[in-house]
Design a protein around this motif. Sequence first.
Motif, PDB file in Angstrom:
ATOM      1  N   GLU A 397       0.865  -1.178   0.000  1.00  0.00           N
ATOM      2  CA  GLU A 397       0.000   0.000   0.000  1.00  0.00           C
ATOM      3  C   GLU A 397       0.901   1.227   0.000  1.00  0.00           C
ATOM      4  O   GLU A 397       2.111   1.111   0.240  1.00  0.00           O
ATOM      5  CB  GLU A 397      -0.909  -0.003   1.231  1.00  0.00           C
ATOM      6  CG  GLU A 397      -0.111  -0.205   2.459  1.00  0.00           C
ATOM      7  CD  GLU A 397      -0.948  -0.338   3.722  1.00  0.00           C
ATOM      8  OE1 GLU A 397      -1.885   0.439   3.899  1.00  0.00           O
ATOM      9  OE2 GLU A 397      -0.592  -1.191   4.524  1.00  0.00           O
ATOM     10  N   PRO A 398       0.322   2.395  -0.243  1.00  0.00           N
ATOM     11  CA  PRO A 398       1.174   3.586  -0.250  1.00  0.00           C
ATOM     12  C   PRO A 398       1.795   3.782   1.136  1.00  0.00           C
ATOM     13  O   PRO A 398       1.138   3.579   2.147  1.00  0.00           O
ATOM     14  CB  PRO A 398       0.185   4.712  -0.556  1.00  0.00           C
ATOM     15  CG  PRO A 398      -0.993   4.050  -1.201  1.00  0.00           C
ATOM     16  CD  PRO A 398      -1.073   2.685  -0.599  1.00  0.00           C
ATOM     17  N   ASP A 420      10.577   1.261  -2.068  1.00  0.00           N
ATOM     18  CA  ASP A 420       9.115   1.209  -2.015  1.00  0.00           C
ATOM     19  C   ASP A 420       8.653   0.581  -3.328  1.00  0.00           C
ATOM     20  O   ASP A 420       8.628   1.232  -4.365  1.00  0.00           O
ATOM     21  CB  ASP A 420       8.574   2.632  -1.842  1.00  0.00           C
ATOM     22  CG  ASP A 420       7.060   2.675  -1.862  1.00  0.00           C
ATOM     23  OD1 ASP A 420       6.413   1.615  -1.928  1.00  0.00           O
ATOM     24  OD2 ASP A 420       6.508   3.800  -1.822  1.00  0.00           O
ATOM     25  N   THR A 421       8.299  -0.694  -3.269  1.00  0.00           N
ATOM     26  CA  THR A 421       8.046  -1.480  -4.479  1.00  0.00           C
ATOM     27  C   THR A 421       6.560  -1.575  -4.784  1.00  0.00           C
ATOM     28  O   THR A 421       5.793  -2.102  -3.988  1.00  0.00           O
ATOM     29  CB  THR A 421       8.580  -2.903  -4.289  1.00  0.00           C
ATOM     30  OG1 THR A 421       7.901  -3.497  -3.181  1.00  0.00           O
ATOM     31  CG2 THR A 421      10.075  -2.912  -4.016  1.00  0.00           C
ATOM     32  N   TRP A 422       6.157  -1.066  -5.937  1.00  0.00           N
ATOM     33  CA  TRP A 422       4.757  -1.204  -6.337  1.00  0.00           C
ATOM     34  C   TRP A 422       4.612  -2.386  -7.292  1.00  0.00           C
ATOM     35  O   TRP A 422       5.321  -2.462  -8.307  1.00  0.00           O
ATOM     36  CB  TRP A 422       4.234   0.058  -7.035  1.00  0.00           C
ATOM     37  CG  TRP A 422       2.818  -0.153  -7.513  1.00  0.00           C
ATOM     38  CD1 TRP A 422       1.681   0.038  -6.793  1.00  0.00           C
ATOM     39  CD2 TRP A 422       2.398  -0.665  -8.797  1.00  0.00           C
ATOM     40  NE1 TRP A 422       0.581  -0.320  -7.535  1.00  0.00           N
ATOM     41  CE2 TRP A 422       0.985  -0.759  -8.763  1.00  0.00           C
ATOM     42  CE3 TRP A 422       3.070  -1.067  -9.947  1.00  0.00           C
ATOM     43  CZ2 TRP A 422       0.231  -1.217  -9.852  1.00  0.00           C
ATOM     44  CZ3 TRP A 422       2.317  -1.531 -11.034  1.00  0.00           C
ATOM     45  CH2 TRP A 422       0.917  -1.600 -10.974  1.00  0.00           C
ATOM     46  N   ASP A 507      -5.261   0.848 -10.082  1.00  0.00           N
ATOM     47  CA  ASP A 507      -4.799   1.819  -9.080  1.00  0.00           C
ATOM     48  C   ASP A 507      -4.860   3.234  -9.651  1.00  0.00           C
ATOM     49  O   ASP A 507      -4.719   3.433 -10.860  1.00  0.00           O
ATOM     50  CB  ASP A 507      -3.346   1.537  -8.689  1.00  0.00           C
ATOM     51  CG  ASP A 507      -3.229   0.439  -7.654  1.00  0.00           C
ATOM     52  OD1 ASP A 507      -4.261  -0.168  -7.310  1.00  0.00           O
ATOM     53  OD2 ASP A 507      -2.112   0.183  -7.190  1.00  0.00           O
ATOM     54  N   ARG A 522      -6.485   2.084  -4.651  1.00  0.00           N
ATOM     55  CA  ARG A 522      -7.305   1.374  -5.635  1.00  0.00           C
ATOM     56  C   ARG A 522      -8.397   2.295  -6.167  1.00  0.00           C
ATOM     57  O   ARG A 522      -8.933   3.128  -5.453  1.00  0.00           O
ATOM     58  CB  ARG A 522      -7.977   0.156  -4.989  1.00  0.00           C
ATOM     59  CG  ARG A 522      -7.037  -0.859  -4.426  1.00  0.00           C
ATOM     60  CD  ARG A 522      -6.275  -1.607  -5.464  1.00  0.00           C
ATOM     61  NE  ARG A 522      -7.136  -2.280  -6.418  1.00  0.00           N
ATOM     62  CZ  ARG A 522      -6.676  -2.984  -7.452  1.00  0.00           C
ATOM     63  NH1 ARG A 522      -5.370  -3.093  -7.659  1.00  0.00           N
ATOM     64  NH2 ARG A 522      -7.503  -3.573  -8.275  1.00  0.00           N
TER      65      ARG A 522
HETATM   66  C1  WTA Z   1      -1.255  -1.966  -3.576  1.00  0.00           C
HETATM   67  C2  WTA Z   1       0.802  -7.031  -3.372  1.00  0.00           C
HETATM   68  C3  WTA Z   1       1.262   1.616  -3.032  1.00  0.00           C
HETATM   69  C4  WTA Z   1      -1.840  -1.487  -4.896  1.00  0.00           C
HETATM   70  C5  WTA Z   1       2.228  -7.044  -3.918  1.00  0.00           C
HETATM   71  C6  WTA Z   1      -1.905  -2.756  -5.713  1.00  0.00           C
HETATM   72  C7  WTA Z   1       0.850  -0.611  -3.356  1.00  0.00           C
HETATM   73  C8  WTA Z   1      -2.264  -3.773  -4.672  1.00  0.00           C
HETATM   74  C9  WTA Z   1       2.240  -0.902  -3.312  1.00  0.00           C
HETATM   75  C10 WTA Z   1      -1.818  -5.163  -5.040  1.00  0.00           C
HETATM   76  C11 WTA Z   1       3.138   0.196  -3.084  1.00  0.00           C
HETATM   77  C12 WTA Z   1       1.141  -2.746  -3.649  1.00  0.00           C
HETATM   78  N1  WTA Z   1       2.598   1.428  -2.957  1.00  0.00           N
HETATM   79  N2  WTA Z   1       0.374   0.629  -3.211  1.00  0.00           N
HETATM   80  N3  WTA Z   1       4.461   0.047  -2.975  1.00  0.00           N
HETATM   81  N4  WTA Z   1       2.378  -2.226  -3.495  1.00  0.00           N
HETATM   82  N5  WTA Z   1       0.205  -1.789  -3.549  1.00  0.00           N
HETATM   83  O1  WTA Z   1      -2.186  -8.142  -5.350  1.00  0.00           O
HETATM   84  O2  WTA Z   1      -3.132  -0.966  -4.657  1.00  0.00           O
HETATM   85  O3  WTA Z   1      -1.930  -8.228  -2.828  1.00  0.00           O
HETATM   86  O4  WTA Z   1      -2.870  -2.702  -6.742  1.00  0.00           O
HETATM   87  O5  WTA Z   1      -0.060  -7.525  -4.333  1.00  0.00           O
HETATM   88  O6  WTA Z   1      -1.577  -3.341  -3.484  1.00  0.00           O
HETATM   89  O7  WTA Z   1      -2.060  -6.057  -3.979  1.00  0.00           O
HETATM   90  P1  WTA Z   1      -1.623  -7.572  -4.108  1.00  0.00           P
END
Ligand code: WTA
Length: 650
Positions: A397-398, A420-422, A507, A522
């Motif tokens: 999450e953020p 900070d990995t998205w 997102d 989201r």
């Molecule tokens: C959120 C988890 C902000 C985002 C790996 C995404 C994030 C959802 C970040 C996926 C981050 C994941 N900053 N938001 N660094 N990392 N998200 O499928 O909304 O459980 O779409 O995968 O988590 O969640 P999931």
Amino acid sequence: MPKDLEALLKEERIFKPTKDIVEKSNITQWMNKYKIKNYDELLKKANDNPDWFWDDLAKELEWFEPYKNVLKWDPPHAEWFLEGKFNIAHNALDRHIKNGKGDKIAYIWEGEDGKTRKITYHQLWCDVNKFANALRELGIGKGDTVSIYLPMIPELPVAMLACAKIGAVHSVVFSGFWAKAFQERVNDSKSKVAITTDGFTRRGKLIPLKENVDDILQNTPTIKNLIVINNAGIDVKMHEGRDLWWHEITENMSEECETEVMDSEDPLFILYTSGTTGKPKGVVHVHGGYAVGIYTTLKFVFDLNEDDIWWCAADIGWITGHSYIVYAPLLLGVTSIIFEGTPDYPDPGRLWKIVEGYKVNVFYTAPTTIRMFMKYGPKWPQKYDLSSIRLLGSVGEPINPEAWVWYYKYIGREKCPIMDTWWQTETGMHLITPLPISPLKPGSAVMPFPTVQADILDDMGRSLTEKGGHLVIKTPWPSMLRTIYRNPQRYIKTYWSAFKNMYLSGDVARKDSDGYFWIQGREDDVLSVAGHRIGTAEVESALVSYECVAEAAVVGKPDEIKGEEIAAFVILKDNFKPTQELKDTLKYHVRVEIGPVATPKYISFVDDLPKTRSGKIMRRVIKAKVKGEDVGDTSTLANPEAVDGLDRAL
Ligand code: WTA
């Protein structure tokens, strides 16, 4: 707070990694090989020629037969490493044994009660082989699905790797989900075998997993066998002809097992994730591209070296654990921690004690955990020696700048860059992330990984800068999901229908004038509770399945620590009284249907819910009320008076 930290909070300051970190990093070593001078040049070169980038890294893994082409991109379908013969388990285990690395520790496991086990690559390989042989003996082979429902015990990675080894497809269900959710996923995946344990403890409380599974197995017609691990020593009833003890079926098995030769594009696993409808989506990942993507990101983002101790403090039941506890660290041949317990049990020093005890070098967790530790205060990490940590990570999450700075200061001792990995279940690997050479801005996930092109679009598909919009990915990447299991239409509809040939992440994000990405959350009806993705529709359908509920609407209520908490608005059928007791019953009901992570914190009884003229619940209006914001335009509502009812309920 020191002055420089105060400046960091303003988000204008750029944090530059030290020369030492930059020079020693894997990415710099790799760039030197190609005479690439800096980050900008790296991105440019990789984006201009993605096949060259991925081909170079794929070659670091072992292929039974080389691939002919790196990529075939026929949107929305990508195939990677075409015609290559490969097996991820061969690369995670067999390869290391062959290269004489068998004595190295693969996993240091620590149980909730403090028990520990060190498992070498050789031991893990033997355990995987024995279990793989046992699965083969049960008639499981290439393409069969196996459902795995286990807590964080060493048998969980063993079971996953054993499936991979024989070409079976695993479907792991998070052990924090209740058995009903497991049932739904078993049936969707049509698994032949399920694996569980007698039970486990969570915060000292015994959870009888096998007993819960017994209740649902009469509704899972495809399951022939249930394999049970004797973990908690509970006296369980074994169902004649169906149930088998793990230790009995593996006892006389050979410690050697032939690895199935797979195609790069053969499925490796299914992992279910929440979507906008009540039915979870079975995201499908494959052997070849998935392995190359996660191997490369762990190597370059978290910069792991041979001797590093890596700790990804997530649950293996989610994608973070699949990619960065089970597969990628083994592909790299490093030592990882697997921790069974919870971060603040028996006290808030638990994680930091583990870091000190095993001299963890790189640590990866979620913002919700960091915010929880902020609440407990710095005195807990300060009790321990955290000087072994070199690099930190955040995911899920953020991360708000306050939490970033706290993490940087108290865990990173103002020395460690934060990655900070998205990324998502669907992406398999990090997609927008810093590298240890990138200048950082607290709260920003920085820029797309080399070769990945991301953008922010408005509804018309126009690219935006400094404004929130849809986060899309314009280029394929090796570990992208290939489809939704048994639902190819849903794959196209969910991810590829909004903008031509672009992957819609779901997102909302913003790109600043330096090209840095800021993820906001989201945009669909998916909640993020303590970093876990939960579909509002799933919780609503669980509520409505309770006999006295006529209708329900679920929204997220902002929460300081968890990001969001679940708030449910419920219309009761006639003749049922809105009592506190009923609220508790409904909470319990959702808990049993889905699991503790999906339990609503707030339940309000209402007579009506705001709806459009076509009868759709206007969650936007309910959400605004819950947040105490202006509800905006309500002219499309069929029943504006319902809004007043919400006021009374809150
Ligand atoms: C959120 C988890 C902000 C985002 C790996 C995404 C994030 C959802 C970040 C996926 C981050 C994941 N900053 N938001 N660094 N990392 N998200 O499928 O909304 O459980 O779409 O995968 O988590 O969640 P999931």
